[in-house]
Write a protein that holds these residues in place. Structure first.
Motif, PDB file in Angstrom:
ATOM      1  N   MET A   1       0.857  -1.191   0.000  1.00  0.00           N
ATOM      2  CA  MET A   1       0.000   0.000   0.000  1.00  0.00           C
ATOM      3  C   MET A   1       0.893   1.240   0.000  1.00  0.00           C
ATOM      4  SD  MET A   1      -2.921   1.100   2.757  1.00  0.00           S
ATOM      5  CE  MET A   1      -3.802   2.638   2.601  1.00  0.00           C
ATOM      6  N   SER A   2       0.621   2.172  -0.912  1.00  0.00           N
ATOM      7  CA  SER A   2       1.449   3.375  -0.994  1.00  0.00           C
ATOM      8  C   SER A   2       1.134   4.324   0.161  1.00  0.00           C
ATOM      9  CB  SER A   2       1.210   4.076  -2.326  1.00  0.00           C
ATOM     10  OG  SER A   2      -0.147   4.469  -2.440  1.00  0.00           O
ATOM     11  N   GLU A   3       2.100   5.174   0.471  1.00  0.00           N
ATOM     12  CA  GLU A   3       1.927   6.137   1.549  1.00  0.00           C
ATOM     13  C   GLU A   3       1.071   7.310   1.068  1.00  0.00           C
ATOM     14  OE1 GLU A   3       2.915   5.705   4.563  1.00  0.00           O
ATOM     15  OE2 GLU A   3       4.101   3.901   4.239  1.00  0.00           O
ATOM     16  N   PRO A   4       0.394   8.010   1.981  1.00  0.00           N
ATOM     17  CA  PRO A   4      -0.495   9.105   1.575  1.00  0.00           C
ATOM     18  C   PRO A   4       0.254  10.417   1.340  1.00  0.00           C
ATOM     19  CG  PRO A   4      -0.657   8.747   3.937  1.00  0.00           C
ATOM     20  CD  PRO A   4       0.250   7.666   3.416  1.00  0.00           C
ATOM     21  N   LEU A   5      -0.461  11.349   0.732  1.00  0.00           N
ATOM     22  CA  LEU A   5       0.059  12.661   0.380  1.00  0.00           C
ATOM     23  C   LEU A   5       0.330  13.515   1.619  1.00  0.00           C
ATOM     24  CD1 LEU A   5       0.527  15.012  -1.709  1.00  0.00           C
ATOM     25  CD2 LEU A   5      -1.944  15.462  -1.500  1.00  0.00           C
ATOM     26  N   ILE A   6       1.452  14.232   1.574  1.00  0.00           N
ATOM     27  CA  ILE A   6       1.781  15.214   2.604  1.00  0.00           C
ATOM     28  C   ILE A   6       2.056  16.549   1.928  1.00  0.00           C
ATOM     29  CG2 ILE A   6       3.425  15.880   4.402  1.00  0.00           C
ATOM     30  CD1 ILE A   6       3.813  12.957   5.059  1.00  0.00           C
ATOM     31  N   VAL A   7       1.522  17.613   2.485  1.00  0.00           N
ATOM     32  CA  VAL A   7       1.707  18.974   1.985  1.00  0.00           C
ATOM     33  C   VAL A   7       2.711  19.692   2.881  1.00  0.00           C
ATOM     34  CG1 VAL A   7       0.570  21.176   1.462  1.00  0.00           C
ATOM     35  CG2 VAL A   7      -0.687  19.010   1.170  1.00  0.00           C
ATOM     36  N   ILE A   8       3.706  20.335   2.279  1.00  0.00           N
ATOM     37  CA  ILE A   8       4.713  21.066   3.049  1.00  0.00           C
ATOM     38  C   ILE A   8       4.831  22.467   2.485  1.00  0.00           C
ATOM     39  CG2 ILE A   8       7.105  21.138   3.837  1.00  0.00           C
ATOM     40  CD1 ILE A   8       7.288  18.130   3.306  1.00  0.00           C
ATOM     41  N   THR A   9       4.640  23.471   3.324  1.00  0.00           N
ATOM     42  CA  THR A   9       4.824  24.855   2.902  1.00  0.00           C
ATOM     43  C   THR A   9       6.223  25.328   3.299  1.00  0.00           C
ATOM     44  OG1 THR A   9       4.032  25.935   4.938  1.00  0.00           O
ATOM     45  CG2 THR A   9       2.358  25.232   3.327  1.00  0.00           C
ATOM     46  N   HIS A  28       6.364   8.909   0.783  1.00  0.00           N
ATOM     47  CA  HIS A  28       5.196   9.764   0.631  1.00  0.00           C
ATOM     48  C   HIS A  28       5.249  10.594  -0.641  1.00  0.00           C
ATOM     49  CE1 HIS A  28       3.375   9.166   4.611  1.00  0.00           C
ATOM     50  NE2 HIS A  28       4.610   9.058   5.059  1.00  0.00           N
ATOM     51  N   PRO A  29       4.153  10.659  -1.388  1.00  0.00           N
ATOM     52  CA  PRO A  29       4.045  11.702  -2.397  1.00  0.00           C
ATOM     53  C   PRO A  29       3.899  13.049  -1.685  1.00  0.00           C
ATOM     54  CG  PRO A  29       1.975  10.499  -2.224  1.00  0.00           C
ATOM     55  CD  PRO A  29       2.955   9.804  -1.333  1.00  0.00           C
ATOM     56  N   LEU A  30       4.401  14.107  -2.322  1.00  0.00           N
ATOM     57  CA  LEU A  30       4.453  15.406  -1.660  1.00  0.00           C
ATOM     58  C   LEU A  30       3.886  16.507  -2.541  1.00  0.00           C
ATOM     59  CD1 LEU A  30       8.141  15.304  -0.333  1.00  0.00           C
ATOM     60  CD2 LEU A  30       6.076  14.670   0.944  1.00  0.00           C
TER      61      LEU A  30
END
Length: 240
Positions: A1-9, A28-30
């Motif tokens: 199972m792939s890792e979930p999206l993380i948003v970084i500012t 993680h996709p970013l």
């Protein structure tokens, strides 16, 4: 199972860039956001959407989140890292610098939260990490306006945590002491900058951004039922 999206500012340098590299290494996709697009792209991370966004632009931030979620799925975490540290005495400081810090350090944090929180609440899962400062807990010379913004981050984070805890959403505050980043470079008073650098060296140097990134990852990677509410970290030699 792939890792979930993380948003970084604020991901173009310092803590943001270090966090991006670390979490990308965890699979993680970013979504990486900053005003310097080339610096984001130079990171060369896989499964990463880079967008030139100033977090004070609420609509652009929300649009970037929507775009990333369409590509990688729902955002499971937001690392609210973008910020400005403009040091001066209140009597001497250009009020435009106050506006910049308030817009970026407070409103930008709120805009990031607003972009991801409704989806997290609907899914009853998600983590919001607000990168504050030890200056959100105590005062320092020439920091009055900056301290005010970081005390606000601590307060809004705690209040938000109370609002969303029963919905399965976690809120984490990361409060580092001095870190080797570009933050100080935007201060216009050269004497304050040199005094700050001397203070930093007297403490044996500042934290490496990688250390802060690891604290963020530690809090995020706890089981869903565990919230690390706050992490305060500083160089051992930093007394204040």
């Amino acid at each position: 199972m792939s890792e979930p999206l993380i948003v970084i500012t604020g991901a173009s340098s310092g803590i943001g860039a270090a966090t991006a590299r670390l979490l990308s290494g965890h699979g993680h996709p970013l979504l990486l956001l900053a005003r310097r697009l080339a610096r984001l792209e130079e990171l060369g991370l896989p499964q990463t959407l880079c967008r030139k966004v100033d977090v004070t632009d609420r609509e652009a931030l929300a649009a970037a989140v929507r775009e990333a979620e369409e590509q990688y799925g729902p955002a499971d975490a937001l690392v609210n890292n973008a910020g400005a540290m403009l040091l001066s005495r209140i009597a001497d400081q250009d009020p435009d610098e106050w506006d910049r810090m308030i817009d970026l350090n407070i409103k930008g944090v709120l805009y990031g939260i607003h972009a991801v929180l409704p989806g997290m609440l609907a899914r009853r899962a998600g983590t919001i990490v607000n990168v504050s400062s030890i200056a959100g807990r105590k005062t320092f010379p020439n920091h009055a306006a900056y301290v005010g913004t970081k005390f606000a981050v601590h307060a809004l984070s705690e209040n938000l945590r109370e609002e969303v805890a029963s919905s399965g959403v976690r809120v984490v505050t990361i409060a580092p002491g001095a870190v080797e980043t570009e933050l100080l470079s935007h201060t216009t008073d050269e004497r304050i900058k040199s005094d700050y650098d001397a203070w930093k060296q007297s403490a044996g140097g500042a934290l490496d951004p990688q250390v802060v990134a690891e604290a963020i990852a530690y809090a995020y990677r706890q089981p869903p039922g565990v919230t690390v509410r706050e992490i305060v970290l500083a160089a051992t030699g930093q007394e204040s």
